[in-house]
Design a protein around this motif. Structure first.
Motif, PDB file in Angstrom:
ATOM      1  N   ALA A 169      40.939  40.901  28.623  1.00  5.16           N
ATOM      2  CA  ALA A 169      40.531  42.283  28.378  1.00  5.16           C
ATOM      3  C   ALA A 169      40.240  42.517  26.901  1.00  5.16           C
ATOM      4  N   SER A 221      35.201  34.679  39.608  1.00  2.00           N
ATOM      5  CA  SER A 221      34.793  35.557  40.711  1.00  2.00           C
ATOM      6  C   SER A 221      34.340  34.736  41.912  1.00  2.00           C
ATOM      7  N   PHE A 267      36.530  42.630  45.933  1.00  2.00           N
ATOM      8  CA  PHE A 267      36.383  43.162  44.579  1.00  2.00           C
ATOM      9  C   PHE A 267      35.786  42.134  43.621  1.00  2.00           C
ATOM     10  N   VAL A 291      33.756  47.938  30.921  1.00  2.00           N
ATOM     11  CA  VAL A 291      34.250  48.165  32.287  1.00  2.00           C
ATOM     12  C   VAL A 291      35.138  47.006  32.733  1.00  2.00           C
ATOM     13  N   LEU A 292      34.667  45.783  32.542  1.00  2.00           N
ATOM     14  CA  LEU A 292      35.473  44.626  32.924  1.00  2.00           C
ATOM     15  C   LEU A 292      36.769  44.575  32.123  1.00  2.00           C
ATOM     16  N   LEU A 306      44.173  47.143  33.254  1.00  2.00           N
ATOM     17  CA  LEU A 306      44.960  47.701  34.359  1.00  2.00           C
ATOM     18  C   LEU A 306      45.602  46.600  35.190  1.00  2.00           C
ATOM     19  N   GLY A 307      44.816  45.562  35.497  1.00  3.70           N
ATOM     20  CA  GLY A 307      45.366  44.470  36.291  1.00  3.70           C
ATOM     21  C   GLY A 307      46.495  43.749  35.585  1.00  3.70           C
ATOM     22  N   GLY A 359      38.391  47.105  30.844  1.00  6.94           N
ATOM     23  CA  GLY A 359      39.284  48.153  31.331  1.00  6.94           C
ATOM     24  C   GLY A 359      39.996  47.763  32.614  1.00  6.94           C
ATOM     25  N   PHE A 360      39.254  47.149  33.542  1.00  4.26           N
ATOM     26  CA  PHE A 360      39.880  46.704  34.790  1.00  4.26           C
ATOM     27  C   PHE A 360      40.913  45.614  34.524  1.00  4.26           C
ATOM     28  N   GLN A 361      40.629  44.742  33.579  1.00  4.81           N
ATOM     29  CA  GLN A 361      41.575  43.667  33.280  1.00  4.81           C
ATOM     30  C   GLN A 361      42.830  44.197  32.589  1.00  4.81           C
ATOM     31  N   SER A 406      32.885  41.999  39.926  1.00  6.36           N
ATOM     32  CA  SER A 406      32.973  41.238  38.685  1.00  6.36           C
ATOM     33  C   SER A 406      31.911  40.140  38.634  1.00  6.36           C
TER      34      SER A 406
END
Length: 201
Positions: free
Chosen positions: A130, A162, A172, A64-65, A71-72, A67-69, A176
């Motif tokens: 990521a 974070s 957000f 999950v982390l 995208l970011g 995947g978010f990274q 994290s």
């Protein structure tokens, strides 16, 4: 003929020696040399062969982390060009800047390009993190103690950043932060230790 005669059809059958398996007592296979004990699933005696639920949860959190990274990082790289144009327009619209003869259009363009370059660098760093998270999550199924250390270090770095971004009221970052702490706990506890230090056959 006596009852002990083995040729006597009416005699008593010979007694079996005590300690030998008889009817209703199947002989058990030795677990000594040449007969290793069968491996167990998590929770019983013997080596761990099934990934514990807490380790599975940590693995999902890494994905999950990661995947978010991804995208970011991609968003920062794509938006770097627009950021450069925005900064250039904002600076050129400032009356103090536009009236200053020492600042040329080339200077404004340089400022915008530097800003875009910084954004691209941050995007690449996010993509690197990521890859770190996703690769560690993939290796958790077959990896050794080094994968466990990698997950803990990654989660520690995520937790630190974070906390730092929470100072800027980034809501957000709470997500994290929570995921980072849980990854550390799940990989560092007894279940994680048993899984990553399990014997391989």
């Amino acid at each position: 003929m006596s009852f002990g005669d083995p040729n006597n059809p009416y005699g008593q059958p010979p007694q079996q020696h005590s300690g030998q398996p008889g009817y209703g007592y199947p002989q058990q296979q030795s677990s000594g040399y040449g007969y290793p004990s069968p491996p167990r699933s998590y929770g019983g005696p013997g080596p761990v062969t099934v990934m514990p639920g807490s380790v599975k949860a940590a693995r999902v959190m890494l994905f999950v982390l990661g995947g978010f990274q991804v995208l970011g990082g991609l968003l920062m790289i794509v938006a770097s060009g627009r950021l450069a144009d925005f900064i250039e327009e904002e600076i050129s619209s400032d009356p103090n800047v536009s009236s200053d003869p020492n600042i040329s259009s080339e200077d404004l363009s340089t400022i915008g390009n530097v800003s875009a370059g910084i954004m691209i660098v941050f995007g690449v760093i996010a993509l690197a993190f990521a890859f770190w998270a996703i690769f560690t999550g993939v290796k958790m199924a077959t990896g050794y103690g080094g994968v466990r250390v990698s997950a803990i270090i990654y989660a520690s770095v995520v937790t630190l950043f974070s906390v730092l971004t929470l100072i800027g009221a980034n809501v957000f970052a709470l997500i994290s932060l929570l995921l980072g702490v849980l990854i550390i706990v799940f990989c560092a506890n007894r279940n994680g230790s048993q899984w990553f230090n399990r014997p391989r056959y």
